[in-house]
Design an enzyme around this catalytic site. Sequence first.
Site, PDB file in Angstrom:
ATOM      1  N   GLU A 198       0.830  -1.206   0.000  1.00 43.02           N
ATOM      2  CA  GLU A 198       0.000   0.000   0.000  1.00 43.02           C
ATOM      3  C   GLU A 198       0.862   1.253   0.000  1.00 43.02           C
ATOM      4  OE1 GLU A 198      -0.215  -2.660   1.841  1.00 43.02           O
ATOM      5  OE2 GLU A 198      -2.238  -3.093   2.553  1.00 43.02           O
ATOM      6  N   SER A 213      21.131 -43.104  -6.950  1.00 43.49           N
ATOM      7  CA  SER A 213      19.908 -42.435  -7.398  1.00 43.49           C
ATOM      8  C   SER A 213      20.208 -41.294  -8.366  1.00 43.49           C
ATOM      9  CB  SER A 213      19.157 -41.882  -6.180  1.00 43.49           C
ATOM     10  OG  SER A 213      19.945 -40.900  -5.549  1.00 43.49           O
TER      11      SER A 213
HETATM   12  C1  AOF Z   1      -0.055  -5.070   4.515  1.00 43.75           C
HETATM   13  N1  AOF Z   1       0.585  -4.873   3.343  1.00 43.75           N
HETATM   14  O1  AOF Z   1       2.186  -5.357   1.902  1.00 43.75           O
HETATM   15  C2  AOF Z   1       2.026  -6.705   3.810  1.00 43.75           C
HETATM   16  C3  AOF Z   1       1.294  -6.944   5.004  1.00 43.75           C
HETATM   17  O2  AOF Z   1       6.758  -6.441  10.103  1.00 43.75           O
HETATM   18  P1  AOF Z   1       5.940  -5.794   9.051  1.00 43.75           P
HETATM   19  O3  AOF Z   1       5.670  -4.342   9.359  1.00 43.75           O
HETATM   20  O4  AOF Z   1       6.461  -5.976   7.662  1.00 43.75           O
HETATM   21  O5  AOF Z   1       4.494  -6.482   9.106  1.00 43.75           O
HETATM   22  C4  AOF Z   1       4.348  -7.800   8.693  1.00 43.75           C
HETATM   23  C5  AOF Z   1       2.897  -8.215   8.794  1.00 43.75           C
HETATM   24  O6  AOF Z   1       2.078  -7.327   8.025  1.00 43.75           O
HETATM   25  C6  AOF Z   1       2.667  -9.585   8.181  1.00 43.75           C
HETATM   26  O7  AOF Z   1       2.791 -10.609   9.138  1.00 43.75           O
HETATM   27  C7  AOF Z   1       1.247  -9.471   7.661  1.00 43.75           C
HETATM   28  O8  AOF Z   1       0.315  -9.648   8.721  1.00 43.75           O
HETATM   29  C8  AOF Z   1       1.190  -8.030   7.212  1.00 43.75           C
HETATM   30  N2  AOF Z   1       1.635  -7.951   5.815  1.00 43.75           N
HETATM   31  N3  AOF Z   1       0.248  -6.134   5.288  1.00 43.75           N
HETATM   32  O9  AOF Z   1      -0.917  -4.272   4.874  1.00 43.75           O
HETATM   33  C9  AOF Z   1       1.613  -5.626   2.957  1.00 43.75           C
HETATM   34  N4  AOF Z   1       3.096  -7.467   3.477  1.00 43.75           N
HETATM   35 ZN    ZN Z   2       0.715  -2.850   5.985  1.00 40.19          ZN
END
Ligand code: AOF
Ligand code: ZN
Length: 373
Positions: A55, A171
Amino acid sequence: MNTRVDYEHLARALQLAERGRYTTAPNPCVGCVLAQGERVVGEGWHHRAGEPHAERLALAQAGTAAWGATAYVTLEPCCHHGRTPPCTEALLAAGVTRVVGAMTDPNPLVAGQGFAQLRQAGIAVEVGLLETQARALNRGFIKRMELGLPLVRCKLAASLDGRTALANGDSQWITSDAARRDVQRLRASSSAIVTGIGTVLVDNPSLNVRLSATELPGMAADEAVRQPLRVVVDSHWRLPLNARLLRLPGETLVVGCADAPKRMAALQAVGAQVYRCAAHEGRVDLTALMRELAQRGINEVLLETGATLAGAMLAAELIDELVLYLAPHIMGDMALGLFQLPQLMTMNERVAFTFIEVRQIGVDVRIVARPLF
Ligand code: AOF
Ligand code: ZN
């Protein structure tokens, strides 16, 4: 109500998300498209953990054109402070007025609250368009979040009669170059490759990725290709200190259960990580090991091993998918099979699978099948 335009923008966001396949772990693949009606004003996808979310990249591209736009997201926007700040706040601040999301984020830190926050702020939120496709992108991440276990793919190469090695253990090589290149991509998209000590003692495998970034769709030519964690299931710490996989770039984790501190220290001294796992009947408890790998952020495991460990993983219902390469030759019934299982007494005891895909790769055939546990 979703229109053709919604469908097209979200489908584009899914394509963008796909570009992260070889880099985002332990994070999911996520894509975002910002649009004013038909017109795309910003695009983004998540590259790697620690870097901006999809985003944010799309918003940066759109600038002021994000005002009044619709955001198409393949995963619910996050609302928590992780390695990066919440996407919900960024979307609101930029003046986005509508969000079309494919699926809820299974991460308990988000889990519906991202969409709820957006709705509370007066944004029109629609969820569920192309959900099946979005879930297919992140099966490993979803399983880890929901069950605390990684997705396990069991890769096997066999002759047409399902044999993997001669009785003497030889193998190399059953399948052709094209199939082995295909396995390289499977390795590159996995966070860990799990094998058994038996395989290491017989084959001395490398279990590494030998592809350059240009051979992996979505990767920039100058990006470093990641080496999956190599995991050797070695209950009694028998791994030779000069094993090939210990000398290659990337990390190797040796997992045993025997009480042998000296042996563990010796392995550490040559650069291996060691983990003493819970035992089950004198061997590494495979379910406990899979839980441990999930805890270390491993979403997808590629199991590349012999009949003993493959059989034990299947019997423990830890295999999600079989990727079986069949070569057009017959090795005969003295050669070794794919899975070691206790002898079945009735046909009812068979492990049932469903075929997902059958496809020719070079001269070989690749079968993808999922067990019906
Ligand atoms: C989103 N957009 O592009 C992604 C999301 O440690 P961070 O800040 O990178 O957060 C990771 C978590 O965010 C991940 O486990 C998942 O729940 C979410 N990923 N969310 O809004 C994104 N990659
Ligand atoms: Zn996010």
